[in-house]
Scaffold this active site. Structure first.
Site, PDB file in Angstrom:
ATOM      1  N   THR A  35       0.972  -1.000   0.105  1.00  0.00           N
ATOM      2  CA  THR A  35       0.139   0.269  -0.048  1.00  0.00           C
ATOM      3  C   THR A  35       0.925   1.313   0.128  1.00  0.00           C
ATOM      4  O   THR A  35       0.677   2.145  -0.783  1.00  0.00           O
ATOM      5  CB  THR A  35      -0.764  -0.100   1.244  1.00  0.00           C
ATOM      6  OG1 THR A  35      -2.018  -1.104   1.180  1.00  0.00           O
ATOM      7  CG2 THR A  35      -1.723   1.081   1.304  1.00  0.00           C
ATOM      8  N   ASN A  86      -6.791  -9.271  -7.542  1.00  0.00           N
ATOM      9  CA  ASN A  86      -6.594  -9.800  -6.095  1.00  0.00           C
ATOM     10  C   ASN A  86      -7.760 -10.865  -5.711  1.00  0.00           C
ATOM     11  O   ASN A  86      -7.654 -11.933  -5.107  1.00  0.00           O
ATOM     12  CB  ASN A  86      -6.438  -8.951  -5.211  1.00  0.00           C
ATOM     13  CG  ASN A  86      -7.551  -7.846  -4.844  1.00  0.00           C
ATOM     14  OD1 ASN A  86      -7.709  -7.298  -5.753  1.00  0.00           O
ATOM     15  ND2 ASN A  86      -8.068  -7.992  -3.756  1.00  0.00           N
ATOM     16  N   GLN A 125      -0.312  -8.704  -6.465  1.00  0.00           N
ATOM     17  CA  GLN A 125      -0.986 -10.047  -6.351  1.00  0.00           C
ATOM     18  C   GLN A 125      -0.102 -10.940  -7.372  1.00  0.00           C
ATOM     19  O   GLN A 125      -0.283 -12.282  -7.454  1.00  0.00           O
ATOM     20  CB  GLN A 125      -2.313 -10.003  -6.876  1.00  0.00           C
ATOM     21  CG  GLN A 125      -2.957 -11.113  -6.294  1.00  0.00           C
ATOM     22  CD  GLN A 125      -2.936 -11.256  -4.762  1.00  0.00           C
ATOM     23  OE1 GLN A 125      -2.437 -12.436  -4.596  1.00  0.00           O
ATOM     24  NE2 GLN A 125      -3.681 -10.522  -3.992  1.00  0.00           N
ATOM     25  N   ALA A 152       6.414  -7.974  -0.291  1.00  0.00           N
ATOM     26  CA  ALA A 152       7.242  -9.332   0.036  1.00  0.00           C
ATOM     27  C   ALA A 152       6.133 -10.519   0.749  1.00  0.00           C
ATOM     28  O   ALA A 152       6.456 -11.737   0.253  1.00  0.00           O
ATOM     29  CB  ALA A 152       8.318  -8.988   0.941  1.00  0.00           C
ATOM     30  N   HIS A 153       5.243 -10.057   1.364  1.00  0.00           N
ATOM     31  CA  HIS A 153       4.435 -11.095   2.055  1.00  0.00           C
ATOM     32  C   HIS A 153       3.532 -12.092   0.999  1.00  0.00           C
ATOM     33  O   HIS A 153       2.898 -12.764   1.414  1.00  0.00           O
ATOM     34  CB  HIS A 153       3.683 -10.693   3.052  1.00  0.00           C
ATOM     35  CG  HIS A 153       2.371  -9.754   2.748  1.00  0.00           C
ATOM     36  ND1 HIS A 153       1.239 -10.190   2.902  1.00  0.00           N
ATOM     37  CD2 HIS A 153       2.289  -8.554   2.296  1.00  0.00           C
ATOM     38  CE1 HIS A 153       0.253  -9.226   2.532  1.00  0.00           C
ATOM     39  NE2 HIS A 153       1.208  -8.025   2.094  1.00  0.00           N
ATOM     40  N   THR A 180      14.189   4.783   9.887  1.00  0.00           N
ATOM     41  CA  THR A 180      15.227   3.864   9.774  1.00  0.00           C
ATOM     42  C   THR A 180      14.427   2.459   8.720  1.00  0.00           C
ATOM     43  O   THR A 180      13.306   2.119   8.932  1.00  0.00           O
ATOM     44  CB  THR A 180      15.624   3.253  10.902  1.00  0.00           C
ATOM     45  OG1 THR A 180      16.189   4.365  11.813  1.00  0.00           O
ATOM     46  CG2 THR A 180      16.654   2.133  10.857  1.00  0.00           C
ATOM     47  N   CYS A 219      -8.265  -6.841   2.673  1.00  0.00           N
ATOM     48  CA  CYS A 219      -8.294  -5.376   3.147  1.00  0.00           C
ATOM     49  C   CYS A 219      -9.437  -4.684   3.010  1.00  0.00           C
ATOM     50  O   CYS A 219      -9.619  -3.645   3.490  1.00  0.00           O
ATOM     51  CB  CYS A 219      -7.351  -4.591   2.171  1.00  0.00           C
ATOM     52  SG  CYS A 219      -5.581  -5.463   2.180  1.00  0.00           S
TER      53      CYS A 219
END
Length: 378
Positions: free
Chosen positions: A71, A146, A174, A195-196, A235, A322
């Site tokens: 996002t 998605n 996706q 990444a997930h 960071t 989501c």
């Protein structure tokens, strides 16, 4: 529990878990620090960037910006591309809510046009061509939906954008890990990833930028800073980024497993279509992700089915993870179907971890749930 909600998130690879743990234990320095621990952290971060670039066919790792999520990557992509010359934002009506909300959030007085799709879920390219030809535009299109898994004709979208001078952002969140993906061959200006979605950890998004927006973009970026080429503040999440790099290095292994995943999907799909009267698969017959089923279950509320399946030991979804609870799928409605039908759409998404036994058991669970859940409509 059998997990068929991989379009929401995927299980991290064991190698990812090990790498994240190792970073937290022994390489937790700030990548911006000048001392030895900081330099070691910086080396790990840039090694991850190189791994992601290699996995997605990029010659220049510097074109990649790490963010905190898909996002955020979408929102950062929009702000980087929305120069003063852009007069309107064009998105397909079936885009993920993250894209639709980003378009509204950053429009700043520009028109936001939702482009229609066909009943199959494919984008109406004629509509895109007409709208993009009216004035300088930013176009955002998802490479793979998605909810339905429908794969967009990005080469045609990119050609239209070149012809009309429009800028193109691609939401490939996706698609990664399910279909081959070379970022520099998409013909776009920006791509968002997470990444997930390909067996990496949560907390790491990726933004590909064909060109750095330069210092003029700083006023549009929500939280500019000196990190990630001046495009982010704060960071870097080194454990998640390193985990992302490890997941990317195993990306081909996931892609190699997709023909088997597709076979399991087709078997499960055929079982459900044969046993559930009046059922239909949304997007069937055009290119789809090999892992995704979005099936209309007549006279049943999908959220009731999801609850029943959870009790049986199967994780599935009634739409995008989501989305707001209780909201009928805007994707299915944009395809021309009723709100009633959208509320009866069940999403099943497999992964390379899914076994044939799990797929077969899932079919029996879904049929049991369909038989036990009371009809939602009379």
């Amino acid at each position: 529990m059998i997990y068929l909600d991989n379009n929401a998130t995927t299980a991290p690879l064991p190698e990812v878990v090990d790498a994240v743990t190792e970073i937290l234990r022994g390489n937790w320095g700030n990548p911006s620090s000048a001392h030895a621990l900081g330099r070691k952290a910086r080396e790990a971060l840039e090694s991850a960037r190189n791994a992601v670039a290699s996995a997605f066919g990029l010659a220049s790792p510097s074109a990649l910006v790490f963010t905190a999520s898909g996002t955020e990557s979408i929102n950062l992509g929009f702000t980087c591309l929305l120069g003063l010359e852009i007069r309107q934002i064009l998105v397909s009506a079936t885009e993920h809510s993250a894209v639709l909300r980003a378009a509204e959030r950053w429009a700043d007085g520009r028109a936001v046009v939702r482009l229609p799709v066909h009943s199959s879920g494919a984008l109406d390219l004629d509509s895109l061509s007409r709208e993009a030809g009216k004035c300088p535009s930013l176009v955002s299109v998802g490479l793979a939906n998605n909810e339905t898994g429908v794969i967009a004709d990005i080469s045609s979208v990119a050609a239209i954008c070149r012809e009309t001078g429009a800028l193109l952002h691609v939401d490939a969140v996706q698609a990664a890990g399910k279909i081959p993906l070379r970022l520099d061959s998409l013909g776009c200006d920006a791509v968002s990833l997470a990444a997930h979605k390909f067996h990496g950890p949560p907390g790491c998004g990726i933004l590909y930028l064909r060109q750095h927006p330069g210092s003029t973009a700083s006023s549009r970026i929500p939280a500019p800073g000196h990190h990630e080429q001046g495009l982010r503040a704060g960071t870097e999440n080194l454990p998640a980024i390193v985990g992302c790099g490890i997941a990317a290095s195993f990306l081909q292994r996931s892609l190699d497993a997709m023909p088997c995943v597709e076979s399991l999907r087709d078997q499960l799909e055929s079982t459900l279509l044969d046993k559930i009267p009046g059922s239909e698969v949304h997007g069937r017959g055009i290119p789809r992700l090999p892992n995704t089923i979005n099936i209309y279950c007549p006279d049943r509320n999908a959220s009731d089915l999801v609850a029943a399946l959870s009790r049986l030991g199967l994780a599935a979804s009634a739409g995008a993870a989501c989305s707001n609870g209780g909201t009928a799928s805007h994707v299915i409605q944009a395809m021309g179907f009723s709100e009633k039908r959208a509320n009866s759409a069940l999403r099943l998404s497999l992964s390379s971890f899914t076994t044939s036994e799990e797929s077969e058991t899932s079919g029996s669970f879904i049929l049991r749930a369909y038989g036990s859940v009371l009809p939602a409509y009379t």
